[in-house]
Design a protein around this motif. Structure first.
Motif, mmCIF file in Angstrom:
data_model
loop_
_atom_site.group_PDB
_atom_site.id
_atom_site.type_symbol
_atom_site.label_atom_id
_atom_site.label_comp_id
_atom_site.label_asym_id
_atom_site.label_seq_id
_atom_site.Cartn_x
_atom_site.Cartn_y
_atom_site.Cartn_z
ATOM 1 N N LEU A 6 -26.914 79.598 9.806
ATOM 2 C CA LEU A 6 -25.662 80.195 10.293
ATOM 3 C C LEU A 6 -25.442 80.421 11.678
ATOM 4 C CD1 LEU A 6 -25.791 83.090 7.323
ATOM 5 C CD2 LEU A 6 -24.622 80.650 7.228
ATOM 6 N N LEU A 7 -24.055 80.511 12.126
ATOM 7 C CA LEU A 7 -23.705 80.792 13.490
ATOM 8 C C LEU A 7 -22.607 82.051 13.273
ATOM 9 C CD1 LEU A 7 -24.314 80.419 16.387
ATOM 10 C CD2 LEU A 7 -22.239 78.906 16.353
ATOM 11 N N VAL A 8 -23.141 83.186 13.679
ATOM 12 C CA VAL A 8 -22.181 84.337 13.555
ATOM 13 C C VAL A 8 -22.178 85.162 14.983
ATOM 14 C CG1 VAL A 8 -21.954 86.697 12.685
ATOM 15 C CG2 VAL A 8 -22.864 84.919 11.133
ATOM 16 N N SER A 9 -21.056 84.994 15.625
ATOM 17 C CA SER A 9 -20.670 85.800 16.635
ATOM 18 C C SER A 9 -21.757 85.183 18.017
ATOM 19 C CB SER A 9 -20.885 87.517 16.687
ATOM 20 O OG SER A 9 -20.121 87.926 15.475
ATOM 21 N N GLY A 10 -21.889 84.065 17.852
ATOM 22 C CA GLY A 10 -22.706 83.286 19.078
ATOM 23 C C GLY A 10 -24.314 83.741 18.765
ATOM 24 N N VAL A 11 -24.678 84.193 17.522
ATOM 25 C CA VAL A 11 -26.062 84.259 17.430
ATOM 26 C C VAL A 11 -26.455 83.342 15.973
ATOM 27 C CG1 VAL A 11 -27.793 85.974 16.265
ATOM 28 C CG2 VAL A 11 -25.874 86.904 17.797
ATOM 29 N N SER A 12 -27.450 82.728 16.575
ATOM 30 C CA SER A 12 -28.015 81.620 15.597
ATOM 31 C C SER A 12 -28.886 82.241 14.606
ATOM 32 C CB SER A 12 -28.341 80.304 16.024
ATOM 33 O OG SER A 12 -29.431 80.912 16.961
ATOM 34 N N LEU A 13 -28.584 82.031 13.283
ATOM 35 C CA LEU A 13 -29.729 82.657 12.234
ATOM 36 C C LEU A 13 -30.101 81.483 11.181
ATOM 37 C CD1 LEU A 13 -29.429 85.860 10.084
ATOM 38 C CD2 LEU A 13 -29.699 83.555 8.785
ATOM 39 N N ARG A 14 -31.594 81.274 11.215
ATOM 40 C CA ARG A 14 -31.990 80.414 10.055
ATOM 41 C C ARG A 14 -32.540 81.249 8.992
ATOM 42 N NH1 ARG A 14 -36.694 77.556 12.748
ATOM 43 N NH2 ARG A 14 -35.206 76.527 14.193
ATOM 44 N N LEU A 15 -31.989 80.789 7.762
ATOM 45 C CA LEU A 15 -32.127 81.290 6.581
ATOM 46 C C LEU A 15 -33.096 80.411 5.817
ATOM 47 C CD1 LEU A 15 -31.858 83.692 4.302
ATOM 48 C CD2 LEU A 15 -29.932 82.446 3.713
ATOM 49 N N SER A 16 -34.478 80.804 5.670
ATOM 50 C CA SER A 16 -35.248 79.885 4.861
ATOM 51 C C SER A 16 -35.866 80.656 3.387
ATOM 52 C CB SER A 16 -36.676 79.598 5.666
ATOM 53 O OG SER A 16 -37.266 80.619 5.894
ATOM 54 N N SER A 17 -36.294 79.681 2.697
ATOM 55 C CA SER A 17 -36.841 80.152 1.359
ATOM 56 C C SER A 17 -37.772 79.370 0.603
ATOM 57 C CB SER A 17 -35.801 80.582 0.396
ATOM 58 O OG SER A 17 -36.267 80.998 -0.890
ATOM 59 N N SER A 18 -38.739 79.685 -0.170
ATOM 60 C CA SER A 18 -39.450 78.651 -1.058
ATOM 61 C C SER A 18 -38.923 78.460 -2.044
ATOM 62 C CB SER A 18 -40.738 79.334 -1.307
ATOM 63 O OG SER A 18 -40.675 80.774 -2.022
ATOM 64 N N THR A 19 -37.710 78.842 -2.505
ATOM 65 C CA THR A 19 -36.900 78.530 -3.734
ATOM 66 C C THR A 19 -35.386 78.263 -3.234
ATOM 67 O OG1 THR A 19 -36.079 79.394 -5.907
ATOM 68 C CG2 THR A 19 -36.055 80.934 -4.132
ATOM 69 N N ALA A 20 -34.489 77.841 -4.285
ATOM 70 C CA ALA A 20 -32.889 77.362 -3.901
ATOM 71 C C ALA A 20 -32.614 78.242 -3.156
ATOM 72 C CB ALA A 20 -32.537 76.817 -5.024
ATOM 73 N N LEU A 21 -31.860 78.000 -2.143
ATOM 74 C CA LEU A 21 -30.938 79.240 -1.371
ATOM 75 C C LEU A 21 -29.667 79.432 -2.421
ATOM 76 C CD1 LEU A 21 -31.578 78.250 2.286
ATOM 77 C CD2 LEU A 21 -32.315 80.350 1.315
ATOM 78 N N GLY A 22 -29.268 78.505 -3.180
ATOM 79 C CA GLY A 22 -28.131 78.756 -3.819
ATOM 80 C C GLY A 22 -28.038 80.058 -4.777
ATOM 81 N N ASP A 23 -29.593 80.269 -5.163
ATOM 82 C CA ASP A 23 -29.690 81.318 -5.882
ATOM 83 C C ASP A 23 -29.336 82.553 -5.218
ATOM 84 O OD1 ASP A 23 -30.376 79.726 -8.074
ATOM 85 O OD2 ASP A 23 -32.552 80.241 -7.674
ATOM 86 N N LEU A 24 -29.298 82.807 -3.907
ATOM 87 C CA LEU A 24 -29.038 83.849 -3.206
ATOM 88 C C LEU A 24 -27.321 84.428 -3.493
ATOM 89 C CD1 LEU A 24 -30.261 86.055 -1.168
ATOM 90 C CD2 LEU A 24 -29.335 84.298 0.634
ATOM 91 N N GLY A 25 -26.733 83.341 -3.683
ATOM 92 C CA GLY A 25 -25.368 83.794 -4.022
ATOM 93 C C GLY A 25 -24.664 84.244 -3.033
ATOM 94 N N LEU A 26 -25.075 83.905 -1.754
ATOM 95 C CA LEU A 26 -24.311 84.578 -0.747
ATOM 96 C C LEU A 26 -23.702 83.275 0.240
ATOM 97 C CD1 LEU A 26 -24.318 86.781 1.522
ATOM 98 C CD2 LEU A 26 -26.329 85.531 2.476
ATOM 99 N N LEU A 27 -24.052 82.221 0.104
ATOM 100 C CA LEU A 27 -23.483 81.207 1.227
ATOM 101 C C LEU A 27 -22.098 81.051 0.988
ATOM 102 C CD1 LEU A 27 -26.492 78.816 1.637
ATOM 103 C CD2 LEU A 27 -25.632 80.721 3.167
ATOM 104 N N PRO A 28 -21.472 80.973 -0.252
ATOM 105 C CA PRO A 28 -20.027 80.258 -0.554
ATOM 106 C C PRO A 28 -19.162 81.445 0.266
ATOM 107 C CG PRO A 28 -21.173 80.398 -2.634
ATOM 108 C CD PRO A 28 -22.053 80.921 -1.793
ATOM 109 N N GLY A 29 -19.511 82.673 0.441
ATOM 110 C CA GLY A 29 -18.585 83.587 1.119
ATOM 111 C C GLY A 29 -18.574 83.446 2.768
ATOM 112 N N MET A 30 -19.757 82.697 3.240
ATOM 113 C CA MET A 30 -19.872 82.507 4.650
ATOM 114 C C MET A 30 -19.889 80.932 4.920
ATOM 115 S SD MET A 30 -23.199 84.772 5.534
ATOM 116 C CE MET A 30 -22.913 86.603 5.443
ATOM 117 N N ALA A 31 -19.140 80.315 4.115
ATOM 118 C CA ALA A 31 -18.799 78.680 4.214
ATOM 119 C C ALA A 31 -18.285 78.541 5.809
ATOM 120 C CB ALA A 31 -17.865 78.196 3.501
ATOM 121 N N GLU A 32 -17.387 79.358 6.387
ATOM 122 C CA GLU A 32 -16.990 79.004 7.814
ATOM 123 C C GLU A 32 -18.306 79.380 8.931
ATOM 124 O OE1 GLU A 32 -13.242 80.525 9.068
ATOM 125 O OE2 GLU A 32 -12.426 80.664 7.196
#
Length: 284
Positions: A6-32
């Motif tokens: 993700l890139l938010v306000s000029g800050v890059s964030l790398r989100l990682s997990s041993s399981t599918a990130l889709g289960d987090l239920g978060l990314l659709p709201g952050m598509a942009e």
């Protein structure tokens, strides 16, 4: 290992997990805000589903509301989100706010996604402090290429002003609830974060800031430029301050002071009417 950047306000964030990130239920709201993977992310966040949360480290230092609490052990922090033990998340933040682990007991649930969003918000708005930034409660619009913020106490009319400018002047609402500002040389750049208040108007756009307008309701329309000291007082009052850490509070205040020196701040006493638009533009 699943990863998402993700890139938010000029800050890059790398989100990682041993399981599918889709289960987090978060990314659709952050598509942009999804970005191409970068070799050196500014912030690393590992998501760890678990049956039971680890105990928070250190002593309880901040309880802003029943929704979350902050614990601190030296320069490391643990933020606990949620009310019920079976529906909680723990964000374990290492020294420097560049690495963290998010533990969750109910991945994929609506509540779990909301708490994950809160955790990422807390992590990024604190990380931005070291980049000369700060997060404010403010409406952020693009007025023909000019960045303009409306701020003030709750009920002052931030959303009303945003929609007034959109409907009467063709302005584009980037975010009607939140803005993240970063000092950039002798200017200040303003970013729209993913969190847009109750109506969730949030777009991934940024502009150099041309003015900050502090709103006050009044039976007349009048605008005046504020000196740096009273302007700073208003910005501090609208900032998401890291109350759990005196050093971070000092850093946030220094950043806000630099912003008040670089961006004109105005007090606008007004009625919610289109005549305000020309009045503000004439002052910029």
């Amino acid at each position: 290992m699943a990863e998402q950047s993700l890139l938010v306000s000029g800050v890059s964030l790398r989100l990682s997990s041993s399981t599918a990130l889709g289960d987090l239920g978060l990314l659709p709201g952050m598509a942009e805000f999804v970005a191409e993977p970068s070799g050196d992310a500014d912030v690393l966040l590992h998501w760890q589903p678990c049956g039971k949360l680890p105990a928070p480290r250190g002593e309880l230092v901040y309880t802003p509301a029943k929704l979350w609490r902050m614990y601190r052990l030296g320069q490391r922090c643990d933020a606990v989100f949620g009310l019920r033990p079976s529906h909680r998340s723990l964000l374990r933040i290492e020294e420097g706010w560049r690495e963290a682990t998010l533990y969750q007991t109910d991945p994929g649930s609506e509540g779990g996604a909301a708490r994950a969003s809160m955790a990422i918000d807390l992590l990024l708005r604190t990380a931005i402090l070291s980049r000369g930034g700060a997060a404010l409660h403010a409406g952020f619009i693009d007025d023909g290429g000019r960045g303009l913020l409306f701020t003030g106490p709750s009920g002052a009319g931030k959303s009303t002003q945003c929609h007034l400018w959109e409907e009467s002047a063709g302005a584009f609402i980037i975010n009607e609830d939140r803005a993240q500002l970063v000092v950039e040389g002798q200017r200040v750049r303003c970013y729209g974060p993913p969190w847009g208040g109750s109506v969730q108007t949030a777009h991934n756009r940024d502009l150099l800031l041309d003015g900050i307008v502090v709103l006050e309701q009044a039976p007349f329309n009048a605008i005046e430029r504020m000196d740096v000291a009273p302007a700073l007082t208003q910005l501090v009052a609208r900032c998401f301050l890291p109350y759990w850490d005196p050093a971070l509070i000092a850093l946030a205040t220094a950043n806000l002071h630099a912003m008040a020196e670089r961006v004109p701040v105005f007090r606008l006493r007004c009625r919610p009417e289109p005549a305000v638009i020309d009045l503000v533009r004439s002052a910029l």
